[in-house]
Scaffold this motif. Sequence first.
Motif, short mmCIF file in Angstrom:
data_model
loop_
_atom_site.label_atom_id
_atom_site.label_comp_id
_atom_site.label_asym_id
_atom_site.label_seq_id
_atom_site.Cartn_x
_atom_site.Cartn_y
_atom_site.Cartn_z
N ASN A 105 0.83 -1.21 0.00
CA ASN A 105 0.00 0.00 0.00
C ASN A 105 0.86 1.25 0.00
O ASN A 105 0.53 2.23 -0.68
CB ASN A 105 -0.95 -0.01 1.20
N TYR A 109 1.01 4.21 -2.93
CA TYR A 109 0.90 5.65 -2.70
C TYR A 109 2.13 6.40 -3.19
O TYR A 109 2.02 7.52 -3.69
CB TYR A 109 0.60 5.94 -1.22
N HIS A 113 2.27 9.49 -5.86
CA HIS A 113 3.02 10.73 -5.63
C HIS A 113 4.05 10.95 -6.75
O HIS A 113 4.22 12.08 -7.23
CB HIS A 113 3.72 10.70 -4.27
N VAL A 163 -4.74 10.40 -2.81
CA VAL A 163 -3.87 10.50 -1.64
C VAL A 163 -4.37 11.47 -0.58
O VAL A 163 -3.71 11.69 0.41
CB VAL A 163 -2.41 10.84 -2.04
#
Length: 164
Positions: A105, A109, A113, A163
């Motif tokens: 996970n 993320y 980004h 996010v």
Amino acid sequence: MTTAVTLHQPKQSNNPVAKTLQDVLASTYGLYLATHNYHWNVEGENFVSLHKLFDEQYNELFQAIDGIAERIRALDDYALPFEGDNLLKILKTTSNSLNKETDANVRAYRMVHNLMTLNEAVVKSCQLAKQASVKAHDDETENVMVERISAHQKAMWMLRSIVK
């Protein structure tokens, strides 16, 4: 009988618009490669949605690359996304989530980004190309850059939404 092979030397561009489009092409190609790689390698609880989003984004980028390259050719330059070290510099601006994170996970993320960062870089290169095209009264390139900026801003909005 041996035939001599003559290598065609790329011509040096004197067109400032074409020069800026080369940067747009390289940065878009870098983003495409990262997005496609993440599509293959994303894991974690958001796998399905990220896998699908990355698929949509890399396919859109693939089409964009062709349009940018064709615009460069229309300006009588060669499309050279791999000239110099532009592409490597672009890809080195983000950290490799596959090597640095053990949690799937967290890797996902970081991928998101990284794609936001790469999209921002493409927008900056598009804005420079847009400015050059305005100065040169090249409405066609300006239109292409406006479309590309809008597409990348939409991609960043979608990525940011994940996010938050």
